[in-house]
Design an enzyme around this catalytic site. Structure first.
Site: not given
Ligand SMILES: O=C(O)CCC(=O)C(=O)O
Ligand SMILES: [Fe+2]
Length: 347
Positions: A141, A143, A297, A312
């Site tokens: 995806h 974000d 990602h 995040r």
């Molecule tokens: O857990 C992760 O490494 C990525 C998680 C994710 O998709 C994000 O933080 O946007």
């Molecule tokens: Fe993400």
């Protein structure tokens, strides 16, 4: 620095913007005690060292202690590296706490909270993903692409990392577009897709826990969004054309559902070809920043019930623009259900 959406693909901005990153070999030969190769990785006038990882995406940055008050030259060097390599990795940033991570985000623009998921208590913007509570982002995806002006960048900090597994993989969606066969590029140039947070969540994952399914339904989609985006977004800073898809892309406008599903699969498979990707083995204290306008990602879910916690902060973005200058538009926002307010866990 917005530029015309009709910018040519070989934009001079791309060339001038990144010139500082790689210095000519001649300039470094006289430096004593440092090899030519090492010197060439250092951005002029800074201690910032840029080490590319995969061929098309990703660089590790050394020589920087991340903070919200980095000096202008360091901040500019990091921003340039982000635009060029799409995802940049910093080891050993264990000094950062939640507040400092939020202040770091301010270097890149205005921090912004997730539109539906509650922030971590005691913070202003921070989203925590805790594997123990279903926080496993194991499908490809970009974000928050279900809204029009989705975040331009995401800054992720590893707090608890499994002994083995739990890597994250990023794909470069500009490289993916660039390497499509020409006929396919021409074909997708004028297409648009509907992105929604109410997508087929279960279909994207091999298995989901009851808690994750409930959380998705009651929190993640507490307000439902639908947004129309061009399949090909012109990057507002580099002028590159990027493929805008990922798991929030529900259907391609104007196609039958069967054709839409087939085309989404075909294009998504091009995006995530290994040549377009980079994979990161996390250590606690690592910080990763990605250009959310030029990447997708995937958090690899291979660590069983080991603990994994990442946090995040996202940076506000601008509304995507297509090759022919049209802007994305959010067409549906269905107001929150009251049930969501009682759910506190932010995973
Ligand atoms: O857990 C992760 O490494 C990525 C998680 C994710 O998709 C994000 O933080 O946007
Ligand atoms: Fe993400």
């Amino acid at each position: 620095m917005n530029i015309d959406a009709n910018v040519k693909r070989e934009s001079p901005i791309e060339i001038t913007c990144f010139r500082r990153l790689v210095q000519p070999v001649e300039s470094s030969k006289e430096v004593i005690g440092m090899s030519t190769v090492e010197q060439n990785r250092i951005v002029e006038g800074t201690n910032v060292e840029v080490l590319p990882i995969a061929g098309r995406i990703g660089a590790e940055i050394r020589g920087v202690k991340l903070a919200g008050d980095l000096d202008g030259a360091q901040a500019a060097a990091i921003r340039e590296a982000l635009l060029k390599y799409k995802v940049i990795f910093f080891r050993g940033q264990n000094h950062l706490d939640d507040a400092e991570q939020e202040s770091l985000a301010g270097l890149f623009g205005a921090p912004v909270a997730h539109p539906t998921v509650p922030i971590k208590q005691g913070t202003d913007y921070l989203l925590e993903l805790n594997s123990a509570h279903g926080g496993r982002a194991d499908s490809w995806h970009t974000d928050v692409s279900f809204v029009d002006a989705y975040p331009q960048a995401s800054i992720l900090r590893a707090v608890v990392v499994p002994e083995s597994g739990g890597d994250t993989v990023w794909a470069n969606t500009a490289a993916a577009y660039e390497h499509l066969p020409e006929h396919l590029r021409n074909f997708v140039d004028g297409l648009w897709a509907v992105h929604s947070n109410e997508y087929d969540y279960a279909a994207q994952k091999p298995s989901i826990t009851e808690e994750a399914a409930r959380y998705y339904k009651e929190v993640f989609t507490s307000t439902k969004y639908e947004t129309e985006h061009p399949l090909v977004r012109v990057h507002p800073e580099t002028g590159e054309r990027t493929l805008l898809l990922g798991h929030f892309a529900k259907r391609i406008i104007g196609l039958s559902s069967a054709d839409s599903a087939n085309l989404l699969t075909l294009l998504q498979n091009h995006i995530i070809r290994l040549e377009n990707t980079v994979r990161w083995r996390w250590a606690a204290g690592d910080v990763v920043i990605w250009d959310n306008r030029a990447t997708q990602h995937y958090a690899v879910n291979d660590y069983g019930d080991q603990q994994r916690i990442v946090r995040r902060v996202t940076v506000d973005g601008d509304v995507p623009v297509s090759i022919d200058g049209r802007k994305s538009v959010t067409t549906i926002i269905t107001p929150s259900q009251p049930a969501a307010a009682s759910i506190e866990e932010a995973s």
